[in-house]
Structure formats: C-alpha cells, structure tokens
Scaffold this motif. Structure first.
Motif, PDB file in Angstrom:
ATOM      1  N   UNK A 127       0.742  -1.192   0.037  1.00 42.53           N
ATOM      2  CA  UNK A 127      -0.123  -0.106  -0.211  1.00 42.53           C
ATOM      3  C   UNK A 127       0.839   1.176   0.001  1.00 42.53           C
ATOM      4  N   UNK A 130      -0.784   3.670  -2.250  1.00 43.80           N
ATOM      5  CA  UNK A 130      -1.964   4.300  -1.892  1.00 43.80           C
ATOM      6  C   UNK A 130      -1.543   5.254  -0.816  1.00 43.80           C
ATOM      7  N   UNK A 131      -0.401   4.942  -0.041  1.00 42.02           N
ATOM      8  CA  UNK A 131      -0.102   6.064   0.932  1.00 42.02           C
ATOM      9  C   UNK A 131       0.459   7.383   0.303  1.00 42.02           C
ATOM     10  N   UNK A 133      -0.818   8.268  -2.618  1.00 42.81           N
ATOM     11  CA  UNK A 133      -1.944   9.063  -3.081  1.00 42.81           C
ATOM     12  C   UNK A 133      -2.614   9.531  -1.875  1.00 42.81           C
TER      13      UNK A 133
ATOM     14  N   UNK B  99      -2.017   3.160   7.329  1.00 40.10           N
ATOM     15  CA  UNK B  99      -2.130   1.659   6.463  1.00 40.10           C
ATOM     16  C   UNK B  99      -1.459   0.740   7.466  1.00 40.10           C
ATOM     17  N   UNK B 165       3.478  10.132  10.332  1.00 38.56           N
ATOM     18  CA  UNK B 165       3.303  10.525   8.662  1.00 38.56           C
ATOM     19  C   UNK B 165       1.848  10.943   8.661  1.00 38.56           C
TER      20      UNK B 165
END
Lengths: 259, 275, 153
Positions: A127, A130-131, A133, B99, B165
């Motif tokens: 990902x 995606x990070x 994005x 994430x 982050x």
C-alpha cells in the motif's frame, strides 16, 4: 472443445488489445507527469544508480564476451576467403547496428526491468502507492516517471559501453590471439561504421528500447495484483514481454529505417 | 442502535454519513447497500472478521476506491463518492490514513518519509520541516529514528512512524487500518492510548478498522460491526448486547476472556467471520 | 531523497564513461570529425569511376590528403568527382588524378600525381589529366577475349 479453444483465443486477443490500450494511456500519463515541475533530480539520480550503475557489471562482461565470440566466428569465416582484415568491419557493424542495442535492452530488461516491476509491485502490495495518493502525491509522478526517465537516459549509455567493450573483445581475439593485423582491424572498423547510418541508428534503437523496457516494467509493476503471486507474475511477464517486444521493434526499426 | 438504511433523512452535520454503499469486487459484492455513521470528533471502530470489508470501507472513505453505488456525506456540501481529482486532493488535505503495514516508502529514511508531505505540498523551509517532524515524532513517542529505514523498525515503532506521517499534515479525520494487528499486548496498549490521547487533545475524528475486541471496548465511542455486508452500530455497550446472532458471536471470545490481550480473532478463531 | 555523495559520484562516473564510449563511437568510428584539414575543393572528370564512393580517400604517394565529397554526372554524361583536399598543399596545375584499388578486392581511392607547373591549383579548379578506374570484370573479359583470339589464330 474447439469452440471453447476459439472462445479462449478470442478472449486473449481482446485482453491483449485492452492491455495495449491501457499501456498506451499509462505511457501518456508518464509523459505528462515527466514534463511537470518540480523536476525530481534527486530521484532521477537514485534511479540511474539502480538501473545504470548496477547493470554495468552484466553489460561489461556480456559485451566483452559477445565481442570475443564475434571475433572468433568472424575470423573463422573470413579466413576461408582470405579476408580476415575485414574482421574489424564485421565485428563493428554487427555490434553497432544490432547486437549492442538489442542485447543491452535484453540484459537490462532482465536485470533492471524485473527489479523495477518487483519494486513497484511490492509497493502496490504494501500500500505504499496508496500512501502516496493519500498525501496527494501521484505515484506516476513520484515513483514511475523518474524510473522511466532514468531508463531512457541509461539505455544509450549502456549500449555504447557494450559496443565499445565488444569491439575490445573482438580486438582481443582477432588481433591478440589470432594475429590479425591491428591496423587493418581498426581501419576496417573505422571505414565500415558510418555516423549517420550506423551510430545514430544504434542510438535511436537504444533510446526506443529504453522507452519500451521502462514502460513495460513500470506498467506491469503498477498493475500487479496485490499479492506475492501478483508481484512474481508481474516480474516474469516484464522480462518476457519486454524482451519479445524489443526483438519485434528491432526488426521494425531495421526494416523501416534501414538502420 | 440502527441496522438498516435511512434513505431520505436530512444529512447530519455532526458525522460522516455512509449511505447505501455498494462495492463489488470481481463478481462478488463486498457489501451491498451498507449504511452507517461515524460521529465527528469521536473514536469509531469498525469491527468485522477477515473479508468483511473493513478495509474496503476505509478505502472508500479515503477515496482510494470508487464505490459502485452509494454516497458518503461529510457535512452537507461534501459527497465523497465520485468527486473530481481536484476535490479529492483538497479533501485529502483534511484526512490522514495509517495503513496496515505502515506503507512507508522503504527506500527512504523514516525522517524523509514523514517530511515528504510537507516537502511536496508546502513551501516550508528545511528548519521548519525538521522542527515539525520532530514535534510529531515526540507526540507519537518516537526517538532517534531519523536515519533509519522503515525496514529497520520494530512493529510498534513502524505503527508510530506511520501515525506520525498521517498526522504531519494535521488532519481532521484519521483513518486507521488495523493499527493493532500483529502487535504484542503491551504495544497494543501503548498505540491505543496514543490514539485516545490524540483524539482527546486535538478532537481528531478517528475511524479505526480493527478486529481487536478488547481494545475496541476500551477506546471506542462508537462501534460499527460489519456482518454479512451490512452494518450494526451503536455504543460499545449497545453493540455488545446486540441480539443479532452474528454480532453476538463476534463478542463470544471477549466474554470468555474479558481483559486478555489475545491475538485478534482471525478466520479460524471462534469469533471470526470465515470468508 | 537522502543525499549520498558517493552514489552521486558513481552515477556521474557512469554517465561520463557512457558519454566517452558514445564519443568514441561517433567521432572515431563514425568519422564525423577527422577529415584532415581540407578546405580546397577541386574537380576531376573521369570516364569510369568504378566503385568510388563519397568519403573515399584521396592520396598523394600513399599519404592521405583529402577525400571524395561528391560524385555527379556532368553535361557530357561523364563522372564528375569533387575532391576536398588539404588547402595548405600547393598542387601544380598539371596534377593528374587516377582511380586505383587497394589490393585486388579492396576499396577504391583517388591518387593524385603532382605535375611540374609553377602555378598552384585554386579552389574550384579542374584536374585535366585523369585516368579512369580499372574495372576488374572488363579486364578479365578482355583477357578472355584475347586468349580466345590467340587460340583461334
């Protein structure tokens, strides 16, 4: 049975055209992002290290080896006609026009192309894209474009190094081992190779192959299925597709431009 | 506690309102007609077994995927599904996402990873960026990681770095995908209290996808349980006493071991929701 | 993102090496540069130039002094060859040109033989005394004919 095979073939063909369309759109997007500011010099240099510098060993060894084989084969054939002083021309023309750019592209596809596909593919899995994005950084801008630009910049340089090392390999076998006159080797070389036809054509080929390998590798990585199997499939298909299309495009360039 | 669609209601201003969301992957719908709400300024936890669509819901909230139908309202003027590229960008200024695996770029140091959004999106000076990054590191409890690569961090530190982050752009909404999976009980506690503190201090709206029951009951203000493609939601207590058999099943394990920090129930666990 | 001077240096060296290789290929092999001094353009008309090509060498006594730059037909349908020659040379105006072959099957080149006149040739001048290329096939053909004639005698 036959109808099912036919259906499968049809589906494959449709998939292929789809894929080609998406690859084209992907290429346009890369071209578009490459033009935008800021120019990512830092990323470009890092990628040139990964693609260019790390491919040097394989390019160097292969270049010398191919040159030596050409020298040996060329000598064995030419000596029958008593024309061994043309060895330089034979080695030089084969390397400059075909073997240099083509073999460099194949080796780079195997060495750097597969690495690029695997890297981007694993960024899909974890990902990381995606990070990016989520930070409003376009992955093509930040990840893909520098790799493509670096590949396009590196390919002609690697190809030129391959050719020069190949010429050296041919010299080694022809002149040092087999006793062809060094003067006639170099003169044959210099007289046979023309700038506008041979060297320029060689550069055009390397440049086109650079675009081809870079796009195939980044596209395959970018569209990899988000799993370990997806990444390995992307890596394999990068090498296969990039190599085969390099050979096909090589024929087309040779046939159309007479390079 | 609500469980079904509220189609014609006015759009509430105090929560993220998911309406009739349908996402189809391949030929299989992940969920069909999902409706639920996430109150602003609170901690909401999305519970569900593997394959229940927690991550998919989070990705829809982050505009990382386009739902096949349905709407997600953030106040009256923002509808997230099908926004233009430009509006997605401005929406993402307000949203951070943590994430599951951290998703830090593994070719860059932790410092560069966290500084990246500031370098890319703002015109701040080097010194300012450094100050802000170290400020965020301090608030998530990270020390001396500047020059390390993400691969060199432990699981807990990686989550903190990912959180750093996500927080560096000072988001109003924080989406966390499985922040506790694969962590040992002590680390779970620490990450958990970190999230709670951030919510209390900065009033960040948190939407956390998790299958970690114990931490959910401790920290959640609002729980959404995804079962069979629809949502059962309410306060933790209300959801726990739910009569829905699949929801009750989900809490069975927790009843046996009220405070144990067990590994999260996965597909094979008693509380799981086998795909 | 992370600055690493060593890596930059290595990439720099790689690019340098690549450009050197490229320069060698285009300059030394491609022959884009060394054409000798050149600058004096003169013409010579031949009946037969054989395999002479642009970029063929022009020599005096075996020393390269220039090259062929153009080949065309003149109004009398004879081959008119343009030579680019070192302008520092003072070629006598009665210099002659012949097309010779290096070795039996080798490349053809133009050999200039300086005459004895005082005047030197200037730009655009014409070489009056020329000797055409020997075409091997014709030579052999004539030889065979002669042999045949001898045999019938």
């Amino acid at each position: 049975m036959a109808s099912r095979a036919l259906a499968r073939t049809g589906r494959r063909a449709v998939d292929f055209v789809h894929d080609l369309g998406r690859l084209t759109a992907f290429g346009m997007s890369v071209a578009n992002w490459s033009r935008r500011r800021p120019f990512r010099l830092r990323r470009l240099i890092d990628e040139m290290y990964d693609i260019g510098v790390l491919s040097l060993a394989v390019i160097g060894v292969s270049g010398v080896a191919v040159g030596m084989v050409l020298g040996l084969q060329g000598y064995n054939t030419l000596v029958r006609f008593g024309a061994e002083e043309s060895l330089g021309a034979v080695v030089g023309l084969s390397l400059v026009r075909e073997l240099g750019p083509v073999l460099t592209a194949l080796l780079v596809a195997g060495r750097a192309g597969s690495a690029i596909a695997a890297e981007i593919g694993s960024m899909v899995v974890t990902e990381q894209l995606d990070g990016l994005r989520m930070m409003s950084i376009h992955p093509i801008d930040f990840v893909v474009a520098p790799k493509v630009l670096a590949m396009i910049a590196c390919m002609p340089l690697l190809s030129s190094l391959f050719i020069v090392l190949g010429l050296f390999g041919g010299y080694l076998v022809g002149v040092v081992f087999l006793g062809v006159d060094p003067g006639s080797y170099l003169t044959g070389l210099e007289e046979a190779v023309e700038f506008s036809e041979d060297v320029l054509g060689s550069l055009i080929k390397a440049f086109v192959f650079g675009i081809l390998v870079a796009l195939v590798a980044t596209y395959r990585g970018f569209t990899a299925a988000p799993s370990a199997a997806g990444v390995s499939a992307a890596t394999t298909s990068t090498v296969v597709v990039a190599s085969v299309s390099t050979l096909i495009v090589d024929y087309l360039i040779t046939a159309l431009w007479g390079v | 506690m609500q469980s079904a669609a509220r189609k014609q209601d006015a759009i509430p201003s105090d929560c993220v309102d998911v309406r009739d969301l349908t996402v189809v992957r391949g030929s299989r719908p992940v969920f069909r007609g999902l409706s639920c709400r996430f109150p602003l300024g609170k901690i909401s936890v999305v519970l569900g077994g593997s394959g229940s669509g927690k991550s998919t819901l989070l990705r829809a909230l982050a505009c990382l995927l386009r739902p096949d139908s349905g709407e997600i309202w953030l106040g009256e003027d923002t509808q997230l599904c099908g926004m233009s590229e430009r509006r997605v960008r401005s929406y993402r200024e307000r949203v951070g996402m943590m994430f599951q695996g951290g998703a830090l770029l593994d070719s860059m140091t932790v410092f560069d990873n966290v500084a990246l959004p500031l370098r890319e999106r703002t015109r701040r000076s080097r010194a300012e960026i450094e100050r802000e990054v170290h400020g965020v590191f301090e608030s998530v409890g990270l020390e001396q990681v500047d020059a390390l690569l993400p691969g060199q961090l432990s699981g807990g530190m990686l989550r903190r770095a990912a959180l750093a982050r996500a927080l560096i752009t000072q988001p109003q909404i924080l989406l966390c995908d499985e922040p506790f999976s694969g962590l040992d009980p002590n680390t779970v506690r620490r990450v958990e209290s970190l999230l709670v503190d951030l919510n209390r201090e900065l009033q960040i709206t948190m939407i956390i996808a998790s299958h970690h029951i114990a931490s959910t009951l401790r920290m959640a203000d609002h729980v959404v349980v995804l079962v069979d493609g629809s949502a059962v939601s309410g306060t933790p207590e209300a959801v726990r006493r739910a009569t829905h058999p699949r929801v009750a099943e989900f809490f069975v394990e927790e009843a046996f071991a009220p405070d144990a920090e067990q590994p999260p129930p996965d597909a094979s666990g008693p509380g799981g929701n086998p795909a | 993102m992370t600055d690493s001077p060593v890596r930059d240096l290595v990439v720099g060296l790689f690019v340098l090496a690549g450009f050197l290789a490229l320069a060698y290929l285009s300059v030394s092999l491609g022959g884009t540069t060394y054409r000798g001094p050149g600058g004096l353009e003169i013409h010579a008309t031949f009946d037969q130039i054989g395999g002479l090509k642009p970029r063929s060498q022009v020599v005096i006594g075996g020393v390269k002094v220039g090259q062929v730059t153009g080949i065309a037909l003149d109004e009398d349908l004879r081959a008119r060859v343009t030579l680019d020659i070192d302008r520092t040379l003072a070629l006598p105006s009665d210099t002659s040109a012949s097309i010779l072959t290096s070795g039996v099957l080798g490349d053809q080149y133009v050999e200039l033989e300086p005459g004895a006149e005082e005047d030197a040739m200037g730009p655009g001048d014409e070489i009056d005394y020329t000797q055409s290329a020997v075409v091997l096939e014709r030579l052999i053909g004539r030889l065979v004919q002669n042999l045949g004639a001898d045999g019938s005698e």
